[in-house]
Structure formats: C-alpha cells, structure tokens
Motif scaffolding. Structure first.
Motif, PDB file in Angstrom:
ATOM      1  N   LEU A 186       0.846  -1.182   0.000  1.00 38.41           N
ATOM      2  CA  LEU A 186       0.000   0.000   0.000  1.00 38.41           C
ATOM      3  C   LEU A 186       0.885   1.236   0.000  1.00 38.41           C
ATOM      4  N   HIS A 187       0.379   2.315  -0.577  1.00 35.12           N
ATOM      5  CA  HIS A 187       1.175   3.534  -0.688  1.00 35.12           C
ATOM      6  C   HIS A 187       0.415   4.727  -0.117  1.00 35.12           C
ATOM      7  N   GLY A 188       1.142   5.646   0.468  1.00 31.81           N
ATOM      8  CA  GLY A 188       0.551   6.876   0.956  1.00 31.81           C
ATOM      9  C   GLY A 188      -0.040   6.757   2.345  1.00 31.81           C
ATOM     10  N   PRO A 189      -0.753   7.817   2.795  1.00 32.55           N
ATOM     11  CA  PRO A 189      -1.379   7.814   4.125  1.00 32.55           C
ATOM     12  C   PRO A 189      -2.331   6.641   4.287  1.00 32.55           C
ATOM     13  N   ASN A 190      -2.378   6.119   5.497  1.00 34.01           N
ATOM     14  CA  ASN A 190      -3.207   4.964   5.839  1.00 34.01           C
ATOM     15  C   ASN A 190      -2.805   3.710   5.076  1.00 34.01           C
ATOM     16  N   GLY A 191      -1.558   3.692   4.614  1.00 38.39           N
ATOM     17  CA  GLY A 191      -1.059   2.518   3.912  1.00 38.39           C
ATOM     18  C   GLY A 191       0.369   2.213   4.299  1.00 38.39           C
TER      19      GLY A 191
ATOM     20  N   ASP B 157       2.227   4.534   6.161  1.00 37.66           N
ATOM     21  CA  ASP B 157       2.613   5.537   7.163  1.00 37.66           C
ATOM     22  C   ASP B 157       2.610   4.999   8.585  1.00 37.66           C
ATOM     23  N   GLY B 158       2.534   3.683   8.746  1.00 37.20           N
ATOM     24  CA  GLY B 158       2.572   3.087  10.067  1.00 37.20           C
ATOM     25  C   GLY B 158       1.214   2.686  10.610  1.00 37.20           C
ATOM     26  N   THR B 159       0.121   3.142   9.979  1.00 36.10           N
ATOM     27  CA  THR B 159      -1.203   2.824  10.495  1.00 36.10           C
ATOM     28  C   THR B 159      -1.547   1.349  10.281  1.00 36.10           C
ATOM     29  N   VAL B 160      -1.418   0.876   9.058  1.00 33.27           N
ATOM     30  CA  VAL B 160      -1.678  -0.538   8.772  1.00 33.27           C
ATOM     31  C   VAL B 160      -0.653  -1.413   9.493  1.00 33.27           C
ATOM     32  N   GLN B 161       0.576  -0.947   9.539  1.00 30.56           N
ATOM     33  CA  GLN B 161       1.619  -1.694  10.244  1.00 30.56           C
ATOM     34  C   GLN B 161       1.269  -1.838  11.728  1.00 30.56           C
ATOM     35  N   GLY B 162       0.717  -0.789  12.316  1.00 30.76           N
ATOM     36  CA  GLY B 162       0.290  -0.854  13.708  1.00 30.76           C
ATOM     37  C   GLY B 162      -0.833  -1.858  13.915  1.00 30.76           C
ATOM     38  N   LEU B 163      -1.757  -1.902  12.973  1.00 33.77           N
ATOM     39  CA  LEU B 163      -2.839  -2.884  13.042  1.00 33.77           C
ATOM     40  C   LEU B 163      -2.287  -4.307  13.028  1.00 33.77           C
ATOM     41  N   LEU B 164      -1.323  -4.546  12.145  1.00 38.19           N
ATOM     42  CA  LEU B 164      -0.734  -5.884  12.046  1.00 38.19           C
ATOM     43  C   LEU B 164       0.076  -6.226  13.293  1.00 38.19           C
ATOM     44  N   GLU B 165       0.665  -5.215  13.919  1.00 37.72           N
ATOM     45  CA  GLU B 165       1.352  -5.456  15.190  1.00 37.72           C
ATOM     46  C   GLU B 165       0.350  -5.867  16.267  1.00 37.72           C
ATOM     47  N   LEU B 166      -0.801  -5.219  16.292  1.00 38.08           N
ATOM     48  CA  LEU B 166      -1.811  -5.517  17.301  1.00 38.08           C
ATOM     49  C   LEU B 166      -2.317  -6.955  17.194  1.00 38.08           C
ATOM     50  N   VAL B 167      -2.490  -7.420  15.959  1.00 38.08           N
ATOM     51  CA  VAL B 167      -2.985  -8.790  15.782  1.00 38.08           C
ATOM     52  C   VAL B 167      -1.836  -9.797  15.712  1.00 38.08           C
ATOM     53  N   ASN B 168      -0.600  -9.282  15.848  1.00 42.61           N
ATOM     54  CA  ASN B 168       0.597 -10.125  15.944  1.00 42.61           C
ATOM     55  C   ASN B 168       0.774 -11.044  14.737  1.00 42.61           C
TER      56      ASN B 168
ATOM     57  N   PRO C 254       8.284   0.901  -1.724  1.00 44.86           N
ATOM     58  CA  PRO C 254       8.399   1.355  -3.107  1.00 44.86           C
ATOM     59  C   PRO C 254       7.453   0.598  -4.027  1.00 44.86           C
ATOM     60  N   GLY C 255       7.227   1.166  -5.209  1.00 47.37           N
ATOM     61  CA  GLY C 255       6.429   0.480  -6.210  1.00 47.37           C
ATOM     62  C   GLY C 255       6.956  -0.930  -6.450  1.00 47.37           C
ATOM     63  N   PHE C 256       6.031  -1.884  -6.654  1.00 49.85           N
ATOM     64  CA  PHE C 256       6.473  -3.274  -6.669  1.00 49.85           C
ATOM     65  C   PHE C 256       5.921  -4.085  -7.834  1.00 49.85           C
TER      66      PHE C 256
END
Length: 287
Positions: A27-32, A34-45, A243-245
């Motif tokens: 995902l790219h940009g805000p809410n992708g 920027d740490g938000t989705v990453q934080g969600l994945l940390e929460l669900v481990n 980066p673009g993938f």
C-alpha cells in the motif's frame, strides 16, 4: 476475550484451522505505508513484509525524515517547513524566510504524500505563493527544499539488521522535474539500470543508503533516492519505505539487475518478515 485476529481476519467455516503466515501490505501513501496498517498488524501479531510502525511513519513525513537524516550526518538539501496555521498567521513572513534561506528555484511539497502529488517548483514570489496554496490542499504540513542540480539516482536496500544494496538506477525525466504526470500518465521518463557511475560513487551511494536505512530503524526494504551533482556529491533526497512493486517498477528492476529475480525477491522479503516477527516474540514486555 475477543480475538482481534478472528474479528479482523475471519476464517472461512471450512478452513477454521488456517492462519495467515505473512501479510504483504503493498500500500502507498497515508493509511497505507505511514505506520497505520503496520500498527494494526502489530496488534494482531501477524508477520508482515516491510518496515515497522516507527520507520514507516518517520519515512512518510518528509520533515521528520529529514530531521533524522540531519542528525545522522547525511548530506541533503537545505529545507524549511510550515504547518498550515503558522503560514496563515503570517504568509509574507513565510515567503520571506524561504527566499532568505533557500532562494529560487525551490520545491514546495506536502510533507506526508508520495508519488509527487502536490509538488510545485517555485521560481519567484508569485509562483511560491501558488505552490504553498497547492501543497496545503493535500496536507497540514509542507516542506520547502532548495533545488539541487544533479542526476536522479536510486538504489534498493534489502534486509533487517544487516542490509545489502542493489545496483544503482537513474531516472531521466524529459520534463523539468519528476512529477506525478511523468511518473504515471505520460511514461515520459527513461530508467537506466545500471546507472553510469563510477565505482567510488557507487560505494558512496551504498554507504549513505545503509546509513539512512539504519537511522530510520528500517526493516525489510527501502528504495533510497539521491541526487548526484556535477561536483560528484551524493545528496540524499528521501527513502521510500514501500516502493512500487510491479515487475516493471524501479525497486524490483534494480534487484533483477543484481541477480535477484522477482519471485526470489518476494521470497526473500517473506523470510525477512518472519525473521523480524520471530525475534519480536522473544522480547519481554513485563517483569
């Protein structure tokens, strides 16, 4: 207790024993990125590919990123930043400060967007005013950078605690600068892989890219973007933490030229994600 994993990622009734091995948050940009989705994945481990919360959020905010690069001793363009309320209270003072510290030409950018959205080149007071207005449409914070005259070169970084680097590629835009339209609409840009640079210049780019990677506490992957000036200086512009993938994006192409195929690259990223996740499971959070 309610399981976050079960609520957010419900399994099909016929596959209750299935678990998610690794998530690739492409995902790219805000809410992708920027740490938000990453934080969600940390929460669900759940293991995930790429940078963690800190590196993702710091890498998305160009001002924070450049502040960290400055502390790490990386050579970069001079810059100033403003939040919307500061600018509104005294816009003329903001313009005068830019003219005094940076001069023309300069670039005005939203602090938290990618893909060159909202970026303008200012060459005088009138275009500077328009550039501020344009950038503030996309963010509450903007960054203004001096123009660096040089070749645009990029390198891929791969790894966790011991990162390695790809070959260097060069972007040759046919326009004044590499804007959104040049990237995604016109195709009016050439990618040269590997770039025609000296061994000494390559070693400098590699060293600076790894320094930037470690300064942001990155993991998995980044694409580090630099300017190579006529005087031979290597000036960091930014890093892209996701980066673009596509198979035709710069990051996979850089690694392909380095001998790592697209499937091998994804496999390596999965391994790095699992490695980082496994290490985190050994960390104690209570006595």
């Amino acid at each position: 207790p309610v399981s976050l994993n079960a609520e957010l990622f419900p399994a099909e009734s016929s596959k209750q024993d299935e678990t998610i091995d690794v998530v690739f948050p492409l995902l790219h940009g805000p809410n992708g990125e920027d740490g938000t989705v990453q934080g969600l994945l940390e929460l669900v481990n759940i293991p995930y590919i790429g940078n963690g919360v800190l590196a993702s959020s710091a890498g998305m905010d160009k001002v924070i990123m450049k502040n960290i690069f400055g502390q790490a001793g990386l050579l970069q363009a001079k810059y100033v930043s403003y939040i919307r309320n500061e600018w509104k209270q005294n816009p003329d003072e903001a313009y005068a400060k830019v003219e005094e510290l940076l001069g023309y030409p300069c670039f005005v950018k939203p602090a938290n967007l990618g893909s060159s959205v909202g970026i303008s080149k200012a060459t005088n007071r009138e275009s500077l005013e328009k550039a501020f207005e344009e950038a503030f449409m996309f963010d509450r914070k903007v960054i203004i950078e001096e123009a660096i005259i040089g070749r645009e070169i990029e390198i891929g970084v791969l790894g966790n605690d011991n990162p390695s680097c790809s070959v260097v590629g060069e972007i040759v835009p046919k326009k004044d600068f590499y804007d959104y339209k040049a990237k995604y609409e016109d195709g009016d840009t050439a990618l040269i892989i590997p770039a025609d640079i000296t061994d000494e210049q390559y070693e400098t780019v590699k060293t600076e890219a790894i320094k930037a990677f470690k300064a942001l506490d990155c993991s998995g992957l980044v694409r580090a973007d630099f300017f190579l000036t006529k005087e031979g200086e290597v000036v960091i512009n930014e890093v892209n933490t996701m980066p673009g993938f596509t198979p035709f994006s710069m990051f996979p192409l850089l690694w392909q030229e380095a001998g790592v195929s697209y499937p091998e690259l994804i496999e390596k990223l999965v391994e790095l994600a699992i490695e980082r996740h496994t290490e985190k499971q050994s960390i104690k959070y209570t006595i």
